[in-house]
Scaffold this motif. Structure first.
Motif, mmCIF file in Angstrom:
data_model
loop_
_atom_site.group_PDB
_atom_site.id
_atom_site.type_symbol
_atom_site.label_atom_id
_atom_site.label_comp_id
_atom_site.label_asym_id
_atom_site.label_seq_id
_atom_site.Cartn_x
_atom_site.Cartn_y
_atom_site.Cartn_z
ATOM 1 N N PRO A 266 -13.643 -0.871 12.536
ATOM 2 C CA PRO A 266 -13.830 0.481 12.013
ATOM 3 C C PRO A 266 -13.232 0.580 10.619
ATOM 4 C CG PRO A 266 -11.943 0.440 13.476
ATOM 5 C CD PRO A 266 -12.498 -0.965 13.464
ATOM 6 N N THR A 267 -13.538 1.646 9.916
ATOM 7 C CA THR A 267 -12.979 1.836 8.580
ATOM 8 C C THR A 267 -12.485 3.266 8.425
ATOM 9 O OG1 THR A 267 -15.173 2.391 7.720
ATOM 10 C CG2 THR A 267 -14.444 0.112 7.484
ATOM 11 N N THR A 268 -11.579 3.445 7.477
ATOM 12 C CA THR A 268 -11.073 4.759 7.124
ATOM 13 C C THR A 268 -11.515 5.101 5.701
ATOM 14 O OG1 THR A 268 -8.991 3.946 6.189
ATOM 15 C CG2 THR A 268 -9.046 4.341 8.574
ATOM 16 N N PHE A 269 -11.185 6.296 5.275
ATOM 17 C CA PHE A 269 -11.502 6.725 3.905
ATOM 18 C C PHE A 269 -10.906 5.764 2.891
ATOM 19 C CE2 PHE A 269 -10.567 9.164 0.072
ATOM 20 C CZ PHE A 269 -11.760 9.824 -0.167
ATOM 21 N N TRP A 270 -9.717 5.255 3.186
ATOM 22 C CA TRP A 270 -8.982 4.441 2.214
ATOM 23 C C TRP A 270 -9.542 3.031 2.105
ATOM 24 C CZ3 TRP A 270 -6.378 8.152 0.077
ATOM 25 C CH2 TRP A 270 -5.969 9.241 0.872
ATOM 26 N N HIS A 271 -10.215 2.553 3.122
ATOM 27 C CA HIS A 271 -10.841 1.238 3.025
ATOM 28 C C HIS A 271 -11.891 1.210 1.914
ATOM 29 C CE1 HIS A 271 -9.289 0.406 7.199
ATOM 30 N NE2 HIS A 271 -9.085 -0.762 6.620
ATOM 31 N N HIS A 272 -12.553 2.326 1.701
ATOM 32 C CA HIS A 272 -13.598 2.392 0.682
ATOM 33 C C HIS A 272 -13.024 2.549 -0.724
ATOM 34 C CE1 HIS A 272 -16.713 2.754 3.789
ATOM 35 N NE2 HIS A 272 -15.857 3.516 4.422
ATOM 36 N N MET A 273 -11.710 2.663 -0.816
ATOM 37 C CA MET A 273 -11.056 2.822 -2.120
ATOM 38 C C MET A 273 -10.397 1.526 -2.581
ATOM 39 S SD MET A 273 -11.126 6.273 -2.829
ATOM 40 C CE MET A 273 -9.584 6.977 -3.411
ATOM 41 N N GLN A 274 -10.438 0.495 -1.763
ATOM 42 C CA GLN A 274 -9.774 -0.759 -2.099
ATOM 43 C C GLN A 274 -10.776 -1.755 -2.679
ATOM 44 O OE1 GLN A 274 -7.901 -2.057 1.503
ATOM 45 N NE2 GLN A 274 -6.439 -0.375 1.554
ATOM 46 N N HIS A 275 -10.234 -2.687 -3.474
ATOM 47 C CA HIS A 275 -11.077 -3.691 -4.114
ATOM 48 C C HIS A 275 -10.329 -5.016 -4.140
ATOM 49 C CE1 HIS A 275 -13.466 -5.749 -7.239
ATOM 50 N NE2 HIS A 275 -14.437 -4.941 -6.866
ATOM 51 N N ALA A 287 -0.834 -2.773 -8.037
ATOM 52 C CA ALA A 287 -0.459 -1.379 -7.781
ATOM 53 C C ALA A 287 -0.924 -0.478 -8.916
ATOM 54 C CB ALA A 287 1.055 -1.279 -7.594
ATOM 55 N N TYR A 288 -0.795 -0.975 -10.142
ATOM 56 C CA TYR A 288 -1.265 -0.183 -11.294
ATOM 57 C C TYR A 288 -2.781 0.007 -11.246
ATOM 58 C CZ TYR A 288 -2.885 0.667 -16.045
ATOM 59 O OH TYR A 288 -3.535 1.185 -17.141
ATOM 60 N N LEU A 289 -3.513 -1.074 -10.959
ATOM 61 C CA LEU A 289 -4.970 -0.970 -10.879
ATOM 62 C C LEU A 289 -5.394 -0.002 -9.774
ATOM 63 C CD1 LEU A 289 -6.004 -4.713 -11.338
ATOM 64 C CD2 LEU A 289 -6.123 -2.878 -13.025
ATOM 65 N N PHE A 460 0.924 4.220 5.081
ATOM 66 C CA PHE A 460 0.551 5.019 3.914
ATOM 67 C C PHE A 460 1.106 4.401 2.637
ATOM 68 C CE2 PHE A 460 0.828 8.845 1.147
ATOM 69 C CZ PHE A 460 -0.512 9.166 1.155
ATOM 70 N N ARG A 461 2.270 3.776 2.745
ATOM 71 C CA ARG A 461 2.826 3.081 1.588
ATOM 72 C C ARG A 461 1.907 1.932 1.161
ATOM 73 N NH1 ARG A 461 7.454 -0.794 3.067
ATOM 74 N NH2 ARG A 461 5.563 -1.884 3.718
ATOM 75 N N ASP A 462 1.331 1.233 2.137
ATOM 76 C CA ASP A 462 0.423 0.147 1.812
ATOM 77 C C ASP A 462 -0.891 0.651 1.232
ATOM 78 O OD1 ASP A 462 2.239 -1.718 2.669
ATOM 79 O OD2 ASP A 462 1.418 -1.861 4.703
ATOM 80 N N VAL A 463 -1.249 1.890 1.548
ATOM 81 C CA VAL A 463 -2.463 2.470 0.984
ATOM 82 C C VAL A 463 -2.242 2.861 -0.472
ATOM 83 C CG1 VAL A 463 -3.947 4.517 1.043
ATOM 84 C CG2 VAL A 463 -3.489 3.250 3.140
ATOM 85 N N ILE A 464 -1.128 3.521 -0.749
ATOM 86 C CA ILE A 464 -0.862 4.007 -2.101
ATOM 87 C C ILE A 464 -0.486 2.858 -3.031
ATOM 88 C CG2 ILE A 464 0.596 5.525 -3.489
ATOM 89 C CD1 ILE A 464 -1.399 6.963 -1.691
ATOM 90 N N LEU A 465 0.314 1.923 -2.551
ATOM 91 C CA LEU A 465 0.771 0.804 -3.365
ATOM 92 C C LEU A 465 0.115 -0.482 -2.886
ATOM 93 C CD1 LEU A 465 4.593 1.621 -3.443
ATOM 94 C CD2 LEU A 465 2.894 2.196 -5.186
ATOM 95 N N ARG A 466 -0.018 -1.410 -3.787
ATOM 96 C CA ARG A 466 -0.487 -2.744 -3.433
ATOM 97 C C ARG A 466 0.760 -3.564 -3.097
ATOM 98 N NH1 ARG A 466 -0.085 -8.244 -3.349
ATOM 99 N NH2 ARG A 466 -1.505 -9.280 -4.804
ATOM 100 N N SER A 467 1.081 -3.608 -1.796
ATOM 101 C CA SER A 467 2.310 -4.270 -1.372
ATOM 102 C C SER A 467 2.180 -5.784 -1.513
ATOM 103 C CB SER A 467 2.624 -3.921 0.081
ATOM 104 O OG SER A 467 2.781 -2.533 0.237
ATOM 105 N N PRO A 468 3.265 -6.481 -1.796
ATOM 106 C CA PRO A 468 3.227 -7.944 -1.811
ATOM 107 C C PRO A 468 2.827 -8.497 -0.450
ATOM 108 C CG PRO A 468 5.245 -7.113 -2.829
ATOM 109 C CD PRO A 468 4.578 -5.940 -2.190
ATOM 110 N N ILE A 469 2.035 -9.530 -0.451
ATOM 111 C CA ILE A 469 1.535 -10.114 0.795
ATOM 112 C C ILE A 469 2.663 -10.554 1.727
ATOM 113 C CG2 ILE A 469 0.149 -11.969 1.776
ATOM 114 C CD1 ILE A 469 -1.478 -9.760 0.506
ATOM 115 N N PRO A 470 3.773 -11.177 1.224
ATOM 116 C CA PRO A 470 4.849 -11.559 2.157
ATOM 117 C C PRO A 470 5.472 -10.395 2.909
ATOM 118 C CG PRO A 470 5.076 -12.734 0.079
ATOM 119 C CD PRO A 470 4.022 -11.703 -0.129
ATOM 120 N N LEU A 471 5.372 -9.168 2.335
ATOM 121 C CA LEU A 471 5.943 -8.005 3.008
ATOM 122 C C LEU A 471 4.972 -7.367 4.002
ATOM 123 C CD1 LEU A 471 7.824 -6.250 0.058
ATOM 124 C CD2 LEU A 471 8.689 -7.938 1.700
#
Length: 486
Positions: A266-275, A287-289, A460-471
């Motif tokens: 399934p997908t959420t609204f935020w899945h369609h905002m990621q690239h 995170a800036y992008l 939600f933090r992972d949605v707003i920010l691009r978290s480092p993969i190890p975290l």
């Protein structure tokens, strides 16, 4: 029971060939071939579609069969042909004539033998296919350049290349009474929620239609429901690395033969905002992008209605923002200018799709004249409308999901109309209804606005920010993965 027996393979070759010739319309279809042969002093018939069969493989198979002597296959011809004398990997048998017809039309070769009540199916098909190329709408500066194509087997191979997990499952289905479209449901068994997998398989197996002319889009409309909802309930991707990353999270993917787009559920609204570009850079750059992309998407929805409200109600503007309003009102009402340019942009978008690349420059010049300086000079538009709509158009094109960008455009038009009628109350009510509507939506049981509604701080933090993969050491909780830890 008599009807069922009627379509079984008979020991009499002429009975089988009569049925298959009628069912496959041999003679009426120039590309459906019936080849009558005699091998090992036994009459046989080959059925195949000319455009699907590999000529070199068929020639080699016929050479092997032509060299057989009667004593080599007298005892058990079917078993010896399948296990010994037909040197091919993908081979099987069937005693159902209807199944044989479907197999031939899908590209396999059928060998019917006199005196044997089973036919041999040889998968010698080779579909016309282009090579894997980078998708136009999901380009990255760095990263893989391969993308899904229109051939099912190629797409499953591209997925397996990135996921060598022994629990990766690819379950095959055929949908469509006439089209017999091949579909594969793929997931990682040790991660994906079994209930989600069953829900997806059940929704697809219930599809009852004669064909899937638009492939993955037809599948989406059947499984997602909400036919009048403009927002996408599934995500499309043409990138194998994007599909693989979602499979590792616990999603289920649907691959449809004939389409280069794989469905992610399934997908959420935020899945369609990621690239994918965000994950091809350092976390701080990603995170800036993402911040820039989110800002562009929000601007594409809310900027124009908000600017219209401030322009038509300058008394609510503070002195520091007095420059936002119109300098000259123009010949047409402001709302009419905005709606005209909305329709004009869509007309240009559709024209660009149908315009050959050699004429694209000419189309760009026409667009620049129509929505540029000339339109302002004749009084059709004011310069402020062109400026703010250009910002909105950039935000629309910056939306990673094409389906989401179209849905956001309809919401923007609805907010504009509400604001023009009810002013401040219209904008507030429109935004409120928009959020409530999104919050009420679900994709295969997953809330569309999760993790914003219901709120989950870590996600939600992972949605707003691009978290480092190890975290990112845990999979999304909302998917109920069997293995929540990475």
């Amino acid at each position: 029971m008599e009807q069922k027996d009627k379509h079984k393979v008979s020991k009499q070759l002429e009975n089988n060939t009569a049925y298959l010739k009628e069912a496959l319309a041999v003679g009426k279809n120039f590309d459906v071939l019936q080849i009558d042969v005699v091998y090992a002093e036994r009459e046989m018939a080959l059925y195949l579609v000319d455009g699907f069969a590999k000529d070199d493989i068929m020639n080699r198979l016929m050479e092997f069969l032509a060299g057989l002597e009667p004593e080599q296959v007298d005892d058990d011809i079917l078993s010896k042909l399948v296990k010994t004398y037909i040197p091919y990997i993908e081979i099987g048998t069937s005693n159902d004539l209807d199944q044989i017809v479907d197999a031939v039309l899908s590209g396999q070769t059928a060998l019917v033998i006199d005196g044997i009540c089973e036919a041999i199916l040889i998968d010698t098909r080779s579909y016309p296919a282009r090579g894997p190329e980078e998708p136009d709408i999901e380009r990255v500066v760095r990263g893989a350049r391969d993308g899904y194509v229109e051939t099912l087997v190629f797409n499953t191979a591209l997925t397996r290349r990135r996921i060598r997990d022994r629990t990766l499952r690819m379950e095959y289905l055929q949908i469509g009474r006439r089209s017999k479209t091949d579909i594969v449901i793929t997931y990682i068994e040790d991660i994906a929620d079994p209930k989600l997998v069953e829900q997806v398989k059940d929704s697809i197996s219930k599809i009852d239609t004669d064909g899937l002319p638009m492939a993955e889009k037809t599948i989406e409309e059947f499984v997602s429901g909400r036919h009048w909802n403009p927002f996408p309930m599934v995500r499309y991707t043409e990138r194998p690395d994007t599909a693989a990353s979602h499979l590792y999270e616990g999603h289920v993917c649907i691959i449809v033969d004939g389409s280069p787009s794989v469905i992610i559920t399934p997908t959420t609204f935020w899945h369609h905002m990621q690239h994918a570009e965000e994950y091809r850079n350092k976390p701080i750059i990603g995170a800036y992008l993402r911040f820039v992309r989110f800002s562009a998407v929000w601007a594409s929805i809310f900027l124009l209605p908000l600017w219209y409200l401030l322009s038509t109600n300058p008394d609510i503007l503070p002195d520091a923002l007095s420059f936002i309003g119109l300098k000259e009102p123009g010949e047409l009402p402001l709302i009419l200018q905005i709606l005209i340019i909305e329709v004009g942009i869509d007309m240009l978008r559709m024209a660009s799709i149908h315009t050959p690349s050699s004429l694209a420059t000419a189309l760009g010049l026409v667009a620049a004249l129509m929505i540029g300086d000339v339109a302002v000079q004749v009084g059709l538009f004011t310069s402020e409308v062109v400026l703010y709509f250009a910002i909105v158009a950039i935000g629309t094109f910056a939306t990673p999901s094409y389906e989401m960008s179209l849905a956001n455009r309809l919401i923007r038009i609805a907010l504009l109309i509400l604001t023009s009628i009810f002013h401040t109350y219209g904008l507030i009510i429109g935004i409120t209804l928009f959020i409530v509507w999104l919050a009420s939506m679900r994709s295969f049981g997953v809330p569309y606005l999760w993790p914003f509604i219901p709120f989950n701080m870590r996600a939600f933090r992972d949605v707003i920010l691009r978290s480092p993969i190890p975290l990112k050491n845990r999979r999304p909780r909302i998917l109920h993965p069997k293995d929540p830890d990475r």
